[in-house]
Design a protein around this motif. Structure first.
Motif, PDB file in Angstrom:
ATOM      1  N   ASP A   1       0.756  -1.101   0.110  1.00  0.00           N
ATOM      2  CA  ASP A   1      -0.034  -0.067   0.044  1.00  0.00           C
ATOM      3  C   ASP A   1       0.930   1.203   0.133  1.00  0.00           C
ATOM      4  O   ASP A   1       0.451   2.452  -0.243  1.00  0.00           O
ATOM      5  N   LEU A   2       2.155   1.130   0.435  1.00  0.00           N
ATOM      6  CA  LEU A   2       3.001   2.424   0.519  1.00  0.00           C
ATOM      7  C   LEU A   2       3.339   3.131  -0.788  1.00  0.00           C
ATOM      8  O   LEU A   2       3.687   4.228  -0.860  1.00  0.00           O
ATOM      9  N   ASP A   3       3.154   2.018  -1.732  1.00  0.00           N
ATOM     10  CA  ASP A   3       3.605   2.733  -3.140  1.00  0.00           C
ATOM     11  C   ASP A   3       2.537   3.631  -3.604  1.00  0.00           C
ATOM     12  O   ASP A   3       2.648   4.294  -4.639  1.00  0.00           O
ATOM     13  N   GLN A   4       1.235   3.605  -2.942  1.00  0.00           N
ATOM     14  CA  GLN A   4       0.160   4.685  -3.348  1.00  0.00           C
ATOM     15  C   GLN A   4       0.120   6.003  -2.501  1.00  0.00           C
ATOM     16  O   GLN A   4      -0.912   6.593  -2.769  1.00  0.00           O
ATOM     17  N   ILE A   5       1.282   6.215  -1.933  1.00  0.00           N
ATOM     18  CA  ILE A   5       1.374   7.577  -1.350  1.00  0.00           C
ATOM     19  C   ILE A   5       2.405   8.539  -2.091  1.00  0.00           C
ATOM     20  O   ILE A   5       3.457   8.017  -2.585  1.00  0.00           O
ATOM     21  N   SER A   6       1.711   9.539  -2.547  1.00  0.00           N
ATOM     22  CA  SER A   6       2.907  10.497  -2.973  1.00  0.00           C
ATOM     23  C   SER A   6       3.285  11.709  -2.449  1.00  0.00           C
ATOM     24  O   SER A   6       2.169  12.470  -1.920  1.00  0.00           O
ATOM     25  N   LEU A   7       4.253  11.710  -1.744  1.00  0.00           N
ATOM     26  CA  LEU A   7       4.748  12.886  -0.977  1.00  0.00           C
ATOM     27  C   LEU A   7       5.494  14.036  -1.793  1.00  0.00           C
ATOM     28  O   LEU A   7       6.157  13.704  -2.697  1.00  0.00           O
ATOM     29  N   SER A   8       5.182  15.270  -1.560  1.00  0.00           N
ATOM     30  CA  SER A   8       5.633  16.422  -2.015  1.00  0.00           C
ATOM     31  C   SER A   8       5.822  17.651  -1.051  1.00  0.00           C
ATOM     32  O   SER A   8       5.312  17.459   0.188  1.00  0.00           O
ATOM     33  N   GLY A   9       6.846  18.364  -1.504  1.00  0.00           N
ATOM     34  CA  GLY A   9       6.841  19.594  -0.569  1.00  0.00           C
ATOM     35  C   GLY A   9       8.205  19.506   0.400  1.00  0.00           C
ATOM     36  O   GLY A   9       8.895  18.383   0.155  1.00  0.00           O
ATOM     37  N   PRO A  10       8.612  20.414   1.188  1.00  0.00           N
ATOM     38  CA  PRO A  10       9.975  20.519   1.682  1.00  0.00           C
ATOM     39  C   PRO A  10      10.269  19.433   2.786  1.00  0.00           C
ATOM     40  O   PRO A  10       8.997  18.897   3.186  1.00  0.00           O
ATOM     41  N   ASP A  11      11.207  19.021   3.209  1.00  0.00           N
ATOM     42  CA  ASP A  11      11.467  17.815   4.231  1.00  0.00           C
ATOM     43  C   ASP A  11      11.343  18.471   5.465  1.00  0.00           C
ATOM     44  O   ASP A  11      10.960  17.503   6.430  1.00  0.00           O
ATOM     45  N   GLU A  12      11.501  19.730   5.808  1.00  0.00           N
ATOM     46  CA  GLU A  12      11.318  20.228   7.131  1.00  0.00           C
ATOM     47  C   GLU A  12      10.431  21.274   7.276  1.00  0.00           C
ATOM     48  O   GLU A  12      10.901  22.594   7.216  1.00  0.00           O
ATOM     49  N   VAL A  13       9.155  20.930   7.610  1.00  0.00           N
ATOM     50  CA  VAL A  13       8.337  22.354   7.512  1.00  0.00           C
ATOM     51  C   VAL A  13       7.819  22.433   9.239  1.00  0.00           C
ATOM     52  O   VAL A  13       7.170  23.518   9.320  1.00  0.00           O
ATOM     53  N   LEU A  14       8.246  21.639  10.055  1.00  0.00           N
ATOM     54  CA  LEU A  14       7.921  21.874  11.423  1.00  0.00           C
ATOM     55  C   LEU A  14       9.246  21.634  12.058  1.00  0.00           C
ATOM     56  O   LEU A  14       9.342  20.593  12.751  1.00  0.00           O
ATOM     57  N   PRO A  15      10.408  22.363  12.012  1.00  0.00           N
ATOM     58  CA  PRO A  15      11.622  22.299  12.397  1.00  0.00           C
ATOM     59  C   PRO A  15      11.485  22.199  13.922  1.00  0.00           C
ATOM     60  O   PRO A  15      11.048  22.948  14.795  1.00  0.00           O
TER      61      PRO A  15
END
Length: 482
Positions: free
Chosen positions: A22-36
């Motif tokens: 199921d993990l193949d069905q997630i598409s992550l986008s955006g910066p790596d560190e948004v809650l530093p």
């Protein structure tokens, strides 16, 4: 390519019993560190939201919908959602997050953290230090409380306020918390407790509407939660089409900003379970529900006959989802608690200390929000499993166990340079409601062809009748015998 963020998603989905494919069905986008932060808060947040999105996709598939595109998860949307209470505006007015007496205080040997946002908690705190609860919140009161707190050790103050029914914890280091009996109890609990408690025939839900795709359409949810974690979970379920009815005690009014922020898509009613007539209405609601979500202390709920066993006497195949602050076993299990207190007690506030040496906080109330999305994921998975193979399902999460995940199981990334908080504008919207013109955060859980926002604005606190709408009953033959 595996990354710490994808590893966190894998850990959350595995804790829910999900399959690796199921993990193949997630598409992550955006910066790596948004809650530093020093701890991996961004990874926790993204993993929690991704798990809820995967569980929503699974339920949609179980109900006959074809979801062929990957589920998108944007880190900017997640960061904005995890700080949704800070972005809320009602007629242009923002709200304070904490009351004046909810803060860190220096003691004779360290620090304590108090929580006094609700009037009854404020009264108990002041009573514990020997001050008049009717005193106004001004500089004089703050100075007097500070002097009385400083005269005691951290643990002595924690014990005195707790004995008075108030909320205060000593700020501990991670090793100090690890040596605490409650930490040992929490360590024995799973990150997400999702299990079958009894046999029941599959309850087949009809095919879900596909435009927009609402996997929880037709599911009835009783929401017995307050503050952030539980209401966030049921807000996700409402987004996905569930009929969510929040039930509150009329003697415990909610803070308006919290109710508005987490009330989208829901209805709100009041019942006093000490009254026989209200108790009868509540049991009728349970008999017609698919899910009950509770966020009160286990002992408090058991006193009103709200244990999973008691609830299932009204509905044998009920999905029961429970949240707790400190876990479901151990000496602190019956205690009250909030995200800020769990951060302080478990060592997070010590790890996140400020440059001046005072205790720090996470960049969001991430334990609350993370627990909310994970609990929503657990409910969605339970509904899919009940649809396919039956059973009476339970889900349990605690803020203390989320804290353990963050402190000890998600690797920190000190080499990653912090970035500025993402611009919230792409992830906020406006609409009219009974409270006024709302500026609010859009949901980070987004399915292909799914809703972008909630079907309805927040209902006023207690404004709705304690009943399921007519015509919302499951279709005849909805339960298949096996």
């Amino acid at each position: 390519m595996e990354t710490p963020m994808r590893d966190a998603v894998r850990a959350a989905w595995t804790a829910l019993g999900g399959g690796p494919a199921d993990l193949d069905q997630i598409s992550l986008s955006g910066p790596d560190e948004v809650l530093p932060a020093r701890l991996a808060v961004t990874d926790l947040a993204v993993a929690s939201v991704a798990a809820a999105a995967l569980a929503a996709r699974e339920l949609a598939g179980a109900r006959g919908a074809r979801v062929t595109a990957p589920v998108p998860v944007d880190t900017g949307a997640v960061a904005t959602a995890f700080t949704s209470e800070r972005h809320l505006r009602v007629d242009g007015v923002a709200f304070e997050g904490f009351a004046p007496l909810s803060r860190f205080w220096p003691t004779a040997d360290g620090w304590v953290r108090t929580h006094a946002n609700y009037p009854h908690h404020r009264r108990r705190l002041l009573a514990a230090v020997g001050l008049d609860p009717a005193a106004p919140d001004d500089a004089s009161l703050t100075a007097e409380v500070a002097a009385r707190v400083r005269a005691r050790t951290s643990v002595a103050f924690e014990e005195a306020v707790t004995a008075a029914g108030g909320l205060a914890v000593a700020v501990r280091t991670p090793p100090q918390w690890s040596a605490h009996p409650q930490s040992a109890a929490v360590a024995r609990e799973p990150l997400v407790g999702l299990r079958v408690d009894g046999e029941a025939a599959p309850r087949r839900l009809p095919p879900t509407p596909e435009h927009p795709l609402r996997p929880a359409a037709g599911v009835r949810v009783l929401d017995l939660t307050r503050v952030i974690a539980g209401p966030v979970a049921t807000r996700v379920l409402a987004l996905l089409g569930a009929d969510v009815l929040r039930v509150d005690d009329p003697g415990l009014p909610e803070i308006e900003a919290q109710h508005v922020d987490t009330g989208f898509g829901k209805r709100s009613t009041l019942l006093d379970l000490r009254r026989q007539a209200d108790r009868a209405r509540f049991e009728d609601l349970v008999a017609g529900a698919d899910v009950v979500v509770t966020g009160y202390r286990p002992a408090a709920l058991d006193r009103f006959g709200l244990s999973p066993e008691a609830l299932r006497r009204c509905r044998p195949d009920l999905v029961v989802a429970r949240l707790a602050a400190w876990g479901f076993s151990g000496p602190w299990a019956p205690r009250r608690g909030f995200d800020s207190l769990v951060q302080a007690a478990t060592g997070i506030a010590d790890v996140e200390r400020r440059p001046d040496g005072t205790p720090g906080t996470l960049p969001a109330q991430a334990l609350d929000h993370g627990a909310g999305y994970l609990l929503a994921a657990a409910v969605l998975r339970a509904l899919a499993q009940r649809h396919q193979r039956g059973g009476a399902w339970s889900a349990e999460l605690s803020l203390a166990r989320i804290a353990r995940w963050l402190l000890h199981e998600l690797p920190a990334h000190p080499s990653r340079a912090p970035v500025a908080a993402p611009d919230p504008d792409p992830w906020v919207d406006e609409r009219d409601a009974s409270a006024g013109r709302l500026r609010y955060v859009l949901p980070p859980v987004s399915l292909p062809d799914g809703p972008r926002t909630w079907a309805t604005p927040p209902s006023p606190w207690g404004a709705d009748p304690p009943a399921w709408p007519r015509g919302s009953e499951p279709p005849a033959g909805g339960v298949e015998e096996v």
